[in-house]
Write an enzyme that holds these catalytic residues in place. Structure first.
Site, PDB file in Angstrom:
ATOM      1  N   LYS A  13       4.339   0.885   9.849  1.00  0.00           N
ATOM      2  CA  LYS A  13       4.491   2.103   9.051  1.00  0.00           C
ATOM      3  C   LYS A  13       3.977   3.321   9.805  1.00  0.00           C
ATOM      4  O   LYS A  13       4.516   4.410   9.662  1.00  0.00           O
ATOM      5  CB  LYS A  13       3.741   1.955   7.728  1.00  0.00           C
ATOM      6  CG  LYS A  13       4.543   1.196   6.681  1.00  0.00           C
ATOM      7  CD  LYS A  13       3.895   1.327   5.312  1.00  0.00           C
ATOM      8  CE  LYS A  13       3.075   0.102   5.009  1.00  0.00           C
ATOM      9  NZ  LYS A  13       2.517   0.092   3.649  1.00  0.00           N
ATOM     10  N   ARG A  23       5.054 -12.746   9.713  1.00  0.00           N
ATOM     11  CA  ARG A  23       5.760 -11.521   9.369  1.00  0.00           C
ATOM     12  C   ARG A  23       7.085 -11.457  10.112  1.00  0.00           C
ATOM     13  O   ARG A  23       7.268 -12.072  11.163  1.00  0.00           O
ATOM     14  CB  ARG A  23       4.908 -10.291   9.661  1.00  0.00           C
ATOM     15  CG  ARG A  23       4.539 -10.071  11.118  1.00  0.00           C
ATOM     16  CD  ARG A  23       3.890  -8.702  11.318  1.00  0.00           C
ATOM     17  NE  ARG A  23       2.899  -8.377  10.312  1.00  0.00           N
ATOM     18  CZ  ARG A  23       2.863  -7.218   9.632  1.00  0.00           C
ATOM     19  NH1 ARG A  23       3.749  -6.283   9.847  1.00  0.00           N
ATOM     20  NH2 ARG A  23       1.932  -6.993   8.746  1.00  0.00           N
ATOM     21  N   GLU A  36       0.868  -1.166   0.000  1.00  0.00           N
ATOM     22  CA  GLU A  36       0.000   0.000   0.000  1.00  0.00           C
ATOM     23  C   GLU A  36       0.914   1.227   0.000  1.00  0.00           C
ATOM     24  O   GLU A  36       1.796   1.328   0.854  1.00  0.00           O
ATOM     25  CB  GLU A  36      -0.881  -0.007   1.253  1.00  0.00           C
ATOM     26  CG  GLU A  36      -1.883   1.118   1.216  1.00  0.00           C
ATOM     27  CD  GLU A  36      -2.738   1.218   2.476  1.00  0.00           C
ATOM     28  OE1 GLU A  36      -2.716   0.289   3.313  1.00  0.00           O
ATOM     29  OE2 GLU A  36      -3.403   2.262   2.614  1.00  0.00           O
TER      30      GLU A  36
END
Ligand code: ATP
Ligand code: MG
Length: 559
Positions: free
Chosen positions: A277, A267, A42
């Site tokens: 982020k 992850r 994204e």
């Protein structure tokens, strides 16, 4: 760390669970034996080392199975996204060494198609327009142990839904006044299946589609359908999407389109840093760091500026492998990977970070000798260079002790050491500042028979020191970077604290060093091993007049 294998051996490691799935599919001729993956960022921030793992995994599988890998921007949230991020993401993927060829896509390219898919669901009675607010929707969703409440708008007719949805698109309603929801099961044990929102109204300008749209698909509705449109075979994502998988499959099945297979892996979490982020953006906005590419950041651009190489990051990703369960990788493994790579690649130079002057009393005045030094003992092809040697040199202050313990094999009164690529010297006396007591000069004598090519060149002494000629040394600004956080898991904050309370106050120290003159014209990003100290790279701020080096890592693990 010893068991970390070399590059060649790694290709012989056993298959990870994703490769096993793929090889099984290949054997069974699933998807005509195609392998097609994608990396779907994204564009709402810069990529970090966690994304690098995902990039290496997706592009790596594409390569390994002679398949393809797309780069797709999941750009469904115009409020947080920006072309700045799009550009940086492309730069980072390329820098890591991967190539999407002509397959650069955007979820926003599919907005029209996704809208059509929503119409299909409405017509099947599988989606409805709901007038509840976001708060009401969340309040009526229930809990995992308690079913949710059905929306009063759930029984709207197909025709009414079609009309309202088209008026949502036409911009007739304000933000937040209506949503399109899937009609699945408000009592499902999986919360994701409780009539999730497919579309929301957002009168916002999108970085690519401008003002064409004022309704935007939610991530869950865009992601799987984009995978399907691109005919992705294996849609690899992180573990938190496991609970979304039934929804992913439901959309594909109900719309009736090509079905990719979603596979989840753990992850990457790394010690002594944060990876979200949102938090990284906060550090940048609050100027806790100097920008996204601050060399202390776990971002790919930060690691690049710090001096990490693409090879070291790919090697790291390969070494940690893919797991099915969440874990935390020690950042020292990443540091190990860059040391291993730079050991092979970086030229050695002499740099004295904390200099003290040494005067060689029996060395002739005004003479300069050119000493020959090996650029990289690991790589003969790197050749040799010349180093000026003269009567006055600098050594590290730490390499001298006036009153040393027995095991101190460096310079001390009456003791001998070898100067790397030069002579053996012996300390005769020291001169101190009468005021402070600080040593200002170390007086030595040298043995002329001990340099390379002379009879006693092989004479053994216990210690070898690095040095630079005082007259020829160049001053350089050195940025000594350390871990950004002093707590192993900064996200695990004590009560009343946040991750920011664990920022390491010593994560950057600035010093001025004396470096050998050969690096005066070193190019930006060139990498060096400062003999006995560590790996350093030329920072973007560096000029021939004002050399600036970043410390990548110390030579040995210090933690
Ligand atoms: P963040 O949680 O940091 O905001 P994100 O997952 O929202 O990250 P995306 O841009 O959606 O960021 O991520 C793109 C891809 O990278 C996704 O497939 C995601 O699963 C993967 N990814 C993100 N973070 C990690 C990580 N720490 N380890 C491995 N893969 C990751
Ligand atoms: Mg995401």
């Amino acid at each position: 760390m010893e068991e970390i294998k070399g590059q060649e051996e790694k290709s012989e490691r056993s298959l990870n669970f994703i490769e096993e799935i793929i090889e099984d599919d290949l054997r069974n001729n699933v998807n005509e034996s195609r392998v097609h993956t994608r990396f779907p960022p994204e564009p709402n921030g810069y990529l970090h080392i966690g994304h690098a793992k995902s990039i290496c995994l997706n592009f790596g599988l594409g390569k390994k199975y002679q398949g393809k890998t797309n780069l797709r921007f999941d750009d469904t949230n115009p409020v947080k996204e920006d072309v700045e991020y799009v550009d940086s993401i492309m730069e980072d993927v390329k820098w890591l060494g991967f190539d999407w060829e002509d397959r650069l896509y955007y979820a926003s390219d599919y907005f029209e198609q996704l809208y059509e898919y929503a119409i299909i669901l409405i017509k099947k009675g599988k989606a409805y327009v709901c007038d509840m607010s976001a708060e009401e929707i969340s309040e009526t969703r229930g809990t995992p142990s308690r079913p949710g409440k059905e929306s009063p708008y759930r029984s709207r007719s197909v025709d009414e839904n079609l009309e309202l949805f088209s008026r949502m698109r036409a911009g007739e309603f304000p933000d937040g006044s209506k949503v399109l929801r899937a009609k699945i099961d408000m009592a499902s044990p999986n919360m994701q299946m409780r009539d999730p929102v497919l579309y929301r109204i957002l009168h916002a300008t999108h970085h690519r589609t401008g003002d064409t749209w004022c309704i935007y698909p939610m991530y869950d509705f865009a992601h799987g359908q984009s995978d399907s449109i691109e005919r992705i075979t294996h849609s690899i994502c992180t573990l938190e999407f496991e609970v979304h998988r039934p929804l992913y499959d439901w959309f594909i099945r109900e719309i009736g389109i090509y079905a990719p297979r979603q596979i989840e892996f753990a992850r990457l979490n790394l010690s002594y840093t944060v990876m979200s982020k949102r938090k990284l953006l906060e550090l940048v906005q609050e100027k806790q760091v100097k920008g996204w590419d601050d060399p202390r950041m776990p971002t790919i651009c930060g690691l690049r500026r710090r001096g990490y190489t693409p090879e070291s990051i790919r090697n790291f990703a390969d070494t940690i492998g893919v797991a099915k369960r969440d874990n935390v990788i020690d950042v020292s493994l990443l540091e190990f990977c860059i040391r291993e790579d730079l050991n092979k690649k970086a030229s050695r130079i002499m740099a004295v970070l904390n200099p003290v002057r040494v005067i060689i009393d029996n060395y002739p005045d005004g003479i300069v000798e050119e000493m020959e030094a090996i650029n990289n003992p690991e790589d003969e092809t790197k050749g040799k260079r010349h180093l000026p040697f003269s009567k006055e040199i600098f050594i590290e202050r730490d390499d001298f002790m006036e009153d040393p313990p027995n095991k101190f094999f460096r310079l001390a009164p009456g003791r001998e050491v070898r100067l790397k690529a030069a002579y053996i010297i012996r300390c005769e006396r020291v001169v101190k500042d009468p005021g402070t007591g600080e040593i200002t000069e170390i007086h030595c004598t040298y043995d002329p028979q001990t340099k390379s090519g002379m009879p006693d060149s092989n004479r053994k002494v216990k210690g070898t020191l690095h040095w630079v000629s005082a007259k020829h040394a160049v001053e350089a600004e050195i940025r000594l970077y350390d871990r950004l956080f002093s707590k192993e898991n900064p996200d695990d904050a004590e009560e009343g604290k946040t991750y920011k309370d664990y920022l390491n106050p010593d994560s950057l120290k600035l010093i001025t060093a004396k470096v050998e003159p050969s690096v005066r014209n070193a190019g930006i990003s060139e990498k060096y091993q400062f003999e006995r100290i560590g790996y350093f790279t030329v920072d973007y701020d560096s000029t021939p007049e004002n050399l600036v080096f970043n410390r990548v890592v110390p030579l040995k693990a210090s933690w």
